[in-house]
Design a protein around this motif. Structure first.
Motif, PDB file in Angstrom:
ATOM      1  N   GLN A 164       0.897  -1.168   0.000  1.00 31.39           N
ATOM      2  CA  GLN A 164       0.100  -0.433   0.404  1.00 31.39           C
ATOM      3  C   GLN A 164       1.459   1.168  -0.337  1.00 31.39           C
ATOM      4  N   ASP A 165       2.005   0.757   0.558  1.00 28.40           N
ATOM      5  CA  ASP A 165       2.885   2.521   0.564  1.00 28.40           C
ATOM      6  C   ASP A 165       3.519   2.654  -0.441  1.00 28.40           C
ATOM      7  N   ILE A 166       3.510   1.518  -0.853  1.00 31.37           N
ATOM      8  CA  ILE A 166       4.770   1.547  -2.046  1.00 31.37           C
ATOM      9  C   ILE A 166       4.207   1.969  -3.143  1.00 31.37           C
ATOM     10  N   LEU A 167       3.021   1.330  -4.162  1.00 33.55           N
ATOM     11  CA  LEU A 167       2.604   0.920  -5.074  1.00 33.55           C
ATOM     12  C   LEU A 167       0.807   2.248  -5.327  1.00 33.55           C
ATOM     13  N   ALA A 188      -2.131   2.689  -6.592  1.00 39.40           N
ATOM     14  CA  ALA A 188      -3.227   2.118  -6.735  1.00 39.40           C
ATOM     15  C   ALA A 188      -3.993   1.264  -7.733  1.00 39.40           C
ATOM     16  N   SER A 189      -3.614   1.871  -8.618  1.00 41.86           N
ATOM     17  CA  SER A 189      -3.715   0.953  -9.754  1.00 41.86           C
ATOM     18  C   SER A 189      -2.597  -0.606  -9.867  1.00 41.86           C
ATOM     19  N   ALA A 190      -1.198  -0.457  -9.960  1.00 41.03           N
ATOM     20  CA  ALA A 190      -0.558  -1.343  -9.739  1.00 41.03           C
ATOM     21  C   ALA A 190      -1.248  -2.119  -8.553  1.00 41.03           C
ATOM     22  N   ARG A 191      -1.629  -2.274  -7.337  1.00 39.13           N
ATOM     23  CA  ARG A 191      -2.018  -3.208  -6.413  1.00 39.13           C
ATOM     24  C   ARG A 191      -3.231  -3.729  -6.954  1.00 39.13           C
ATOM     25  N   ARG A 192      -4.413  -2.905  -7.370  1.00 35.43           N
ATOM     26  CA  ARG A 192      -5.257  -3.556  -8.046  1.00 35.43           C
ATOM     27  C   ARG A 192      -4.988  -4.576  -9.107  1.00 35.43           C
ATOM     28  N   ALA A 193      -4.360  -4.490  -9.879  1.00 32.18           N
ATOM     29  CA  ALA A 193      -3.546  -5.012 -11.064  1.00 32.18           C
ATOM     30  C   ALA A 193      -2.947  -6.462 -10.307  1.00 32.18           C
ATOM     31  N   LEU A 194      -2.123  -6.382  -9.312  1.00 29.10           N
ATOM     32  CA  LEU A 194      -1.599  -7.402  -8.544  1.00 29.10           C
ATOM     33  C   LEU A 194      -3.155  -8.281  -8.066  1.00 29.10           C
ATOM     34  N   GLU A 195      -3.238  -7.685  -7.090  1.00 28.84           N
ATOM     35  CA  GLU A 195      -4.652  -8.428  -6.344  1.00 28.84           C
ATOM     36  C   GLU A 195      -5.528  -8.959  -7.503  1.00 28.84           C
ATOM     37  N   LYS A 196      -6.363  -8.782  -8.535  1.00 29.93           N
ATOM     38  CA  LYS A 196      -6.819  -9.011  -9.425  1.00 29.93           C
ATOM     39  C   LYS A 196      -6.215 -10.471  -9.585  1.00 29.93           C
ATOM     40  N   GLU A 197      -4.550 -10.489 -10.204  1.00 31.45           N
ATOM     41  CA  GLU A 197      -4.318 -12.117 -10.117  1.00 31.45           C
ATOM     42  C   GLU A 197      -3.981 -12.630  -9.026  1.00 31.45           C
ATOM     43  N   LYS A 198      -4.147 -12.175  -7.853  1.00 31.33           N
ATOM     44  CA  LYS A 198      -4.251 -12.563  -6.504  1.00 31.33           C
ATOM     45  C   LYS A 198      -2.977 -13.023  -6.464  1.00 31.33           C
ATOM     46  N   ILE A 199      -1.862 -11.879  -6.239  1.00 31.53           N
ATOM     47  CA  ILE A 199      -0.749 -12.039  -5.686  1.00 31.53           C
ATOM     48  C   ILE A 199      -1.111 -10.929  -4.577  1.00 31.53           C
ATOM     49  N   ASP A 200      -0.739 -11.451  -3.197  1.00 35.21           N
ATOM     50  CA  ASP A 200      -1.063 -10.615  -1.624  1.00 35.21           C
ATOM     51  C   ASP A 200       0.362 -10.706  -1.281  1.00 35.21           C
ATOM     52  N   SER A 201       1.136 -11.706  -1.587  1.00 33.39           N
ATOM     53  CA  SER A 201       2.248 -11.362  -0.560  1.00 33.39           C
ATOM     54  C   SER A 201       3.594 -11.335  -2.010  1.00 33.39           C
ATOM     55  N   LEU A 202       4.756 -11.103  -1.182  1.00 36.99           N
ATOM     56  CA  LEU A 202       5.908 -11.499  -2.012  1.00 36.99           C
ATOM     57  C   LEU A 202       6.323 -12.437  -2.242  1.00 36.99           C
ATOM     58  N   THR A 240       6.811   1.270 -11.160  1.00 34.40           N
ATOM     59  CA  THR A 240       6.262   0.193 -10.885  1.00 34.40           C
ATOM     60  C   THR A 240       7.160  -1.336 -10.889  1.00 34.40           C
ATOM     61  N   MET A 241       7.611  -1.757 -11.742  1.00 30.74           N
ATOM     62  CA  MET A 241       8.819  -2.237 -11.948  1.00 30.74           C
ATOM     63  C   MET A 241       9.891  -2.322 -11.252  1.00 30.74           C
ATOM     64  N   ASN A 242      10.156  -0.486 -11.008  1.00 25.92           N
ATOM     65  CA  ASN A 242      11.844  -0.285 -10.049  1.00 25.92           C
ATOM     66  C   ASN A 242      10.712  -0.379  -8.767  1.00 25.92           C
ATOM     67  N   LYS A 243      10.014   0.185  -8.141  1.00 31.45           N
ATOM     68  CA  LYS A 243       9.397  -0.031  -6.764  1.00 31.45           C
ATOM     69  C   LYS A 243       9.521  -1.365  -6.520  1.00 31.45           C
ATOM     70  N   LEU A 244       9.342  -2.720  -7.005  1.00 32.75           N
ATOM     71  CA  LEU A 244       9.253  -3.539  -6.765  1.00 32.75           C
ATOM     72  C   LEU A 244       9.634  -4.172  -6.758  1.00 32.75           C
ATOM     73  N   LYS A 245      11.182  -3.522  -7.603  1.00 33.83           N
ATOM     74  CA  LYS A 245      12.491  -5.032  -7.585  1.00 33.83           C
ATOM     75  C   LYS A 245      13.299  -4.285  -6.305  1.00 33.83           C
ATOM     76  N   ASN A 246      13.077  -2.975  -5.838  1.00 35.84           N
ATOM     77  CA  ASN A 246      13.443  -2.398  -4.999  1.00 35.84           C
ATOM     78  C   ASN A 246      13.375  -2.657  -3.872  1.00 35.84           C
ATOM     79  N   HIS A 247      11.942  -2.933  -3.290  1.00 37.01           N
ATOM     80  CA  HIS A 247      11.069  -3.674  -2.452  1.00 37.01           C
ATOM     81  C   HIS A 247      11.845  -5.302  -2.248  1.00 37.01           C
ATOM     82  N   MET A 248      11.531  -5.757  -3.141  1.00 36.15           N
ATOM     83  CA  MET A 248      11.690  -7.584  -3.201  1.00 36.15           C
ATOM     84  C   MET A 248      13.386  -7.355  -2.808  1.00 36.15           C
ATOM     85  N   LYS A 249      14.426  -6.522  -3.613  1.00 39.55           N
ATOM     86  CA  LYS A 249      15.225  -6.864  -3.182  1.00 39.55           C
ATOM     87  C   LYS A 249      15.637  -6.576  -1.539  1.00 39.55           C
ATOM     88  N   GLU A 250      15.298  -5.979  -1.131  1.00 38.29           N
ATOM     89  CA  GLU A 250      14.763  -5.545   0.518  1.00 38.29           C
ATOM     90  C   GLU A 250      14.512  -6.466   1.101  1.00 38.29           C
TER      91      GLU A 250
END
Length: 81
Positions: free
Chosen positions: A21-24, A26-40, A61-71
């Motif tokens: 929620q604090d990273i992406l 809303a549109s990107a979060r909805r896209a992940l939610e639609k695919e039932k992706i709710d965890s790393l 979005t991809m850059n934010k995801l990669k940085n968060h995943m790397k952390e």
């Protein structure tokens, strides 16, 4: 009656979760939610290309995801194998 409706809304919002929620946006979060992706863990089961194909996911979005995943020592699925 309004009191009852407000409590229903609160329950519905709480049930949605707050994955990224604090990273992406809303549109990107909805896209992940639609695919039932709710965890790393679930996100790591997808390749970068698969996630980029989702409506609402772009380079930012991809850059934010990669940085968060790397952390969190998580990475996207490796498709080169």
């Amino acid at each position: 009656m309004a009191k009852c409706l407000s409590s229903i809304c609160a329950v519905n919002l709480a049930a949605r979760g707050d994955f990224l929620q604090d990273i992406l946006a809303a549109s990107a979060r909805r896209a992940l939610e639609k695919e039932k992706i709710d965890s790393l863990e679930k996100l790591s089961g997808y390749s970068e290309n698969e996630i980029m194909q989702l409506h609402g996911v772009g380079r930012n979005t991809m850059n934010k995801l990669k940085n968060h995943m790397k952390e969190h020592n998580v990475s996207f699925k490796d498709v080169s194998k």
